[in-house]
Design an enzyme around this catalytic site. Structure first.
Site, PDB file in Angstrom:
ATOM      1  CB  SER A 127      33.545  24.559 -43.346  1.00 41.28           C
ATOM      2  OG  SER A 127      34.322  24.980 -43.122  1.00 41.28           O
ATOM      3  CE1 TYR A 151      32.574  19.558 -43.532  1.00 38.74           C
ATOM      4  CE2 TYR A 151      35.002  21.182 -43.618  1.00 38.74           C
ATOM      5  CZ  TYR A 151      33.734  21.155 -43.052  1.00 38.74           C
ATOM      6  OH  TYR A 151      32.857  21.579 -41.635  1.00 38.74           O
ATOM      7  CE  LYS A 155      29.858  21.303 -43.960  1.00 34.95           C
ATOM      8  NZ  LYS A 155      28.328  20.810 -43.215  1.00 34.95           N
TER       9      LYS A 155
HETATM   10  P1  NAD Z   1      29.566  16.333 -34.929  1.00 37.50           P
HETATM   11  O1  NAD Z   1      30.282  15.865 -35.361  1.00 37.50           O
HETATM   12  O2  NAD Z   1      30.312  16.599 -33.800  1.00 37.50           O
HETATM   13  O3  NAD Z   1      28.183  16.842 -35.086  1.00 37.50           O
HETATM   14  C1  NAD Z   1      27.985  16.563 -36.343  1.00 37.50           C
HETATM   15  C2  NAD Z   1      26.733  15.655 -35.707  1.00 37.50           C
HETATM   16  O4  NAD Z   1      25.626  14.862 -37.089  1.00 37.50           O
HETATM   17  C3  NAD Z   1      27.080  14.275 -35.577  1.00 37.50           C
HETATM   18  O5  NAD Z   1      26.192  13.349 -34.109  1.00 37.50           O
HETATM   19  C4  NAD Z   1      26.765  13.053 -36.881  1.00 37.50           C
HETATM   20  O6  NAD Z   1      26.614  11.878 -35.617  1.00 37.50           O
HETATM   21  C5  NAD Z   1      25.482  13.507 -37.862  1.00 37.50           C
HETATM   22  N1  NAD Z   1      25.082  13.125 -38.275  1.00 37.50           N
HETATM   23  C6  NAD Z   1      26.618  12.946 -39.675  1.00 37.50           C
HETATM   24  N2  NAD Z   1      26.083  12.525 -40.372  1.00 37.50           N
HETATM   25  C7  NAD Z   1      24.543  11.442 -40.157  1.00 37.50           C
HETATM   26  C8  NAD Z   1      23.377  11.931 -41.140  1.00 37.50           C
HETATM   27  N3  NAD Z   1      23.227  11.494 -42.507  1.00 37.50           N
HETATM   28  N4  NAD Z   1      22.625  12.106 -40.350  1.00 37.50           N
HETATM   29  C9  NAD Z   1      22.458  11.331 -39.560  1.00 37.50           C
HETATM   30  N5  NAD Z   1      23.190  12.494 -38.504  1.00 37.50           N
HETATM   31  C10 NAD Z   1      24.040  12.823 -38.935  1.00 37.50           C
HETATM   32  O7  NAD Z   1      30.872  17.690 -35.729  1.00 37.50           O
HETATM   33  P2  NAD Z   1      30.151  19.731 -35.005  1.00 37.50           P
HETATM   34  O8  NAD Z   1      31.233  19.870 -35.295  1.00 37.50           O
HETATM   35  O9  NAD Z   1      29.356  19.282 -34.211  1.00 37.50           O
HETATM   36  O10 NAD Z   1      29.938  20.542 -36.436  1.00 37.50           O
HETATM   37  C11 NAD Z   1      28.507  20.459 -36.719  1.00 37.50           C
HETATM   38  C12 NAD Z   1      28.532  21.089 -38.710  1.00 37.50           C
HETATM   39  O11 NAD Z   1      29.837  21.983 -38.402  1.00 37.50           O
HETATM   40  C13 NAD Z   1      28.991  20.273 -39.144  1.00 37.50           C
HETATM   41  O12 NAD Z   1      28.000  20.649 -40.518  1.00 37.50           O
HETATM   42  C14 NAD Z   1      30.141  21.074 -39.553  1.00 37.50           C
HETATM   43  O13 NAD Z   1      30.678  20.362 -41.183  1.00 37.50           O
HETATM   44  C15 NAD Z   1      30.092  22.196 -38.908  1.00 37.50           C
HETATM   45  N6  NAD Z   1      31.488  22.854 -39.396  1.00 37.50           N
HETATM   46  C16 NAD Z   1      31.981  22.150 -37.822  1.00 37.50           C
HETATM   47  C17 NAD Z   1      33.653  23.252 -37.657  1.00 37.50           C
HETATM   48  C18 NAD Z   1      34.195  22.351 -36.553  1.00 37.50           C
HETATM   49  O14 NAD Z   1      35.411  22.652 -36.382  1.00 37.50           O
HETATM   50  N7  NAD Z   1      33.457  22.058 -36.099  1.00 37.50           N
HETATM   51  C19 NAD Z   1      34.007  24.235 -38.220  1.00 37.50           C
HETATM   52  C20 NAD Z   1      33.343  24.420 -39.449  1.00 37.50           C
HETATM   53  C21 NAD Z   1      32.217  24.292 -39.988  1.00 37.50           C
HETATM   54  C1  UD1 Z   2      39.038  21.826 -40.340  1.00 36.62           C
HETATM   55  C2  UD1 Z   2      38.503  22.683 -41.205  1.00 36.62           C
HETATM   56  C3  UD1 Z   2      36.748  23.151 -41.099  1.00 36.62           C
HETATM   57  C4  UD1 Z   2      36.119  21.792 -40.860  1.00 36.62           C
HETATM   58  C5  UD1 Z   2      37.424  21.355 -39.499  1.00 36.62           C
HETATM   59  C6  UD1 Z   2      36.442  20.422 -38.578  1.00 36.62           C
HETATM   60  C7  UD1 Z   2      40.333  24.055 -42.996  1.00 36.62           C
HETATM   61  C8  UD1 Z   2      40.659  25.577 -43.675  1.00 36.62           C
HETATM   62  N1  UD1 Z   2      39.139  23.716 -41.899  1.00 36.62           N
HETATM   63  O1  UD1 Z   2      39.523  23.564 -39.783  1.00 36.62           O
HETATM   64  O2  UD1 Z   2      36.505  23.594 -41.508  1.00 36.62           O
HETATM   65  O3  UD1 Z   2      35.119  22.413 -40.389  1.00 36.62           O
HETATM   66  O4  UD1 Z   2      38.500  20.573 -40.000  1.00 36.62           O
HETATM   67  O5  UD1 Z   2      36.702  19.441 -38.711  1.00 36.62           O
HETATM   68  O6  UD1 Z   2      39.685  22.726 -43.382  1.00 36.62           O
HETATM   69  N2  UD1 Z   2      47.419  21.532 -35.923  1.00 36.62           N
HETATM   70  C9  UD1 Z   2      48.079  21.301 -35.994  1.00 36.62           C
HETATM   71  N3  UD1 Z   2      48.813  19.620 -35.264  1.00 36.62           N
HETATM   72  C10 UD1 Z   2      47.174  19.084 -34.650  1.00 36.62           C
HETATM   73  C11 UD1 Z   2      46.240  19.646 -35.204  1.00 36.62           C
HETATM   74  C12 UD1 Z   2      45.824  20.218 -35.932  1.00 36.62           C
HETATM   75  O7  UD1 Z   2      49.299  21.356 -35.815  1.00 36.62           O
HETATM   76  O8  UD1 Z   2      47.111  17.987 -34.584  1.00 36.62           O
HETATM   77  C13 UD1 Z   2      46.838  22.532 -36.515  1.00 36.62           C
HETATM   78  C14 UD1 Z   2      46.301  22.273 -37.711  1.00 36.62           C
HETATM   79  O9  UD1 Z   2      47.430  22.381 -39.261  1.00 36.62           O
HETATM   80  C15 UD1 Z   2      45.892  23.564 -38.429  1.00 36.62           C
HETATM   81  C16 UD1 Z   2      45.130  24.029 -37.009  1.00 36.62           C
HETATM   82  O10 UD1 Z   2      46.526  23.247 -36.220  1.00 36.62           O
HETATM   83  O11 UD1 Z   2      46.554  25.182 -38.807  1.00 36.62           O
HETATM   84  C17 UD1 Z   2      43.854  23.726 -36.793  1.00 36.62           C
HETATM   85  O12 UD1 Z   2      43.525  22.666 -36.924  1.00 36.62           O
HETATM   86  P1  UD1 Z   2      42.135  21.229 -37.223  1.00 36.62           P
HETATM   87  O13 UD1 Z   2      41.726  22.025 -35.457  1.00 36.62           O
HETATM   88  O14 UD1 Z   2      42.405  20.242 -36.833  1.00 36.62           O
HETATM   89  O15 UD1 Z   2      41.255  22.605 -37.677  1.00 36.62           O
HETATM   90  P2  UD1 Z   2      41.264  22.979 -39.658  1.00 36.62           P
HETATM   91  O16 UD1 Z   2      42.186  21.801 -39.898  1.00 36.62           O
HETATM   92  O17 UD1 Z   2      41.660  24.630 -38.469  1.00 36.62           O
END
Ligand code: NAD
Ligand code: UD1
Length: 340
Positions: A127, A151, A155
């Protein structure tokens, strides 16, 4: 024989979109997911879009080492994509042990099983939050990391563990992808982001406000040193992220060891800019109030995607309008998420 890919966390948001992309390109997909933040219905939707059978799903926690070993025994797995993690930044501050246990413990269990079964190819979900309070944007992979919450630290710990494993295990190749902010949905409206409970992230929260399921959006702070004072992020379409994983699989063997890439567009958008783009793309109004900053948030995170563009001759292609339109399409067709 098509290559078999184990998609850990494959029922989740990014995982399910990646399953579609893999199935449409001829891969066999096996999913492990404990459904702690997802629904098995996502995989039915995956199958519908890809016009294939529903992928095999093992409902289990990846920290269950003997069950995980069984999965590796049962399938000729050639590569693993590891999405499984807990991902709510705010929640992680209140429950650090659970976050380290799940995210780090899950990764060590997975890597142990891979080693035991001779599987040497891994794509890991990291992330942009590892960069913490970035001194400047856009960020390259060589910029310093400084996680600001459990978190992000979990990572970063996984990245370090995988670096050490690659040094120790001959032939182990890891592509470590630091996603910026994946949003949007499959354009069919069948697959999207369906988190359990009230969403914490901006786009799914905003989609529910647009629909009236939530009353008003809270904008967390307008006193950041950014274009309009609200937080700036690099929003990237989940279909680009999914495509990126399929392309990553083709490049796992380009070089030995651990390689890290940013996965973002290079374009930063503020919260207010995203609200405006959403209103334009959907014709819906988003009522909002500006509130205090959210603890743990940073001002701006934007990717420099040059490294991945060069290494894979690939770049993201979908813009903010498509992200908003597709997120809204999914939300409006699935009022109660996959439960519909
Ligand atoms: P998500 O929660 O939709 O998907 C994660 C999946 O993993 C879920 O289906 C959950 O049930 C499963 N899971 C969690 N812990 C588990 C365990 N111990 N055993 C088996 N299954 C488990 O999240 P996402 O948005 O699809 O994110 C996927 C990956 O990308 C994550 O590692 C997250 O940290 C990373 N990531 C997401 C974002 C974002 O904004 N969505 C940003 C940066 C990184
Ligand atoms: C965060 C993490 C990212 C993580 C992701 C998944 C950081 C910098 N990033 O993304 O790595 O994988 O969560 O959960 O920690 N905001 C509002 N109102 C809301 C929600 C969000 O104003 O109701 C703003 C936040 O302050 C931010 C932006 O929108 O500026 C994006 O927020 P969000 O979608 O939660 O993602 P991150 O926090 O950037």
């Amino acid at each position: 024989m098509p290559a078999t890919v184990l998609v850990v966390g494959g029922a989740g948001f990014i995982g399910s979109h990646t399953c579609v992309e893999l199935l449409q390109h001829g891969y066999e997909v096996v999913v492990v997911d404990d459904l702690s933040n997802s629904s098995p219905h996502s995989l039915e939707r995956v199958a519908k879009i890809a016009d294939t059978a529903v992928p095999v799903l093992y409902v289990m926690d990846i920290r269950d080492r003997s069950a995980l070993s069984e999965v590796f025994r049962a399938h000729p797995i050639e590569a693993v994509i590891h999405f499984a993690a807990k991902k709510a930044v705010g929640e992680s501050v209140g429950m650090p042990v659970e976050y380290y246990d799940n995210n780090v413990g899950g990764t060590t269990a997975l890597v142990s099983a891979m080693r035991e079964h001779g599987v040497r190819r891994l794509v890991f979900s990291s992330s942009c939050s590892v960069y913490g309070n970035a001194v400047k944007v856009p960020l390259t992979e060589r910029d310093p990391v400084a996680p600001t919450n459990p978190y992000a630290s979990s990572k970063w710990l996984c990245e370090q563990i995988l670096t050490d494993v690659c040094r120790r295990v001959p032939g182990m190749n890891v592509l470590n992808l630091r996603y910026f902010n994946p949003v949007g949905a499959h354009p069919s409206g069948l697959l999207g982001e369906d988190p359990r409970g009230v969403p914490v992230n901006l786009m799914p929260y905003m989609s529910r406000v647009a629909h009236g399921r939530l009353a008003r959006l809270r904008v967390f702070g307008d006193d950041y040193p950014t274009v309009d004072g609200t937080g700036v992020r690099d929003y990237v379409h989940v279909m680009d992220v999914a495509e990126g994983h399929r392309v990553a699989l083709q490049h796992l063997d380009d070089e030995a060891g651990m390689r890290t890439f940013n996965l973002g567009t290079g374009v930063g958008s503020s919260v207010l800019q995203l609200i405006a783009a959403f209103e334009d793309a959907t014709g819906r109004r988003i009522p909002y109030d500006v509130t205090d900053r959210r603890p743990g948030d940073v001002a701006a995170l934007v990717a420099d995607p040059t490294a991945v563009n060069r290494a894979w001759n690939w770049s993201t292609s979908r813009d903010l309008a498509a992200m908003c339109r597709d997120a809204w399409h999914f939300q409006s067709r699935n009022l109660a998420g996959y439960a519909d």
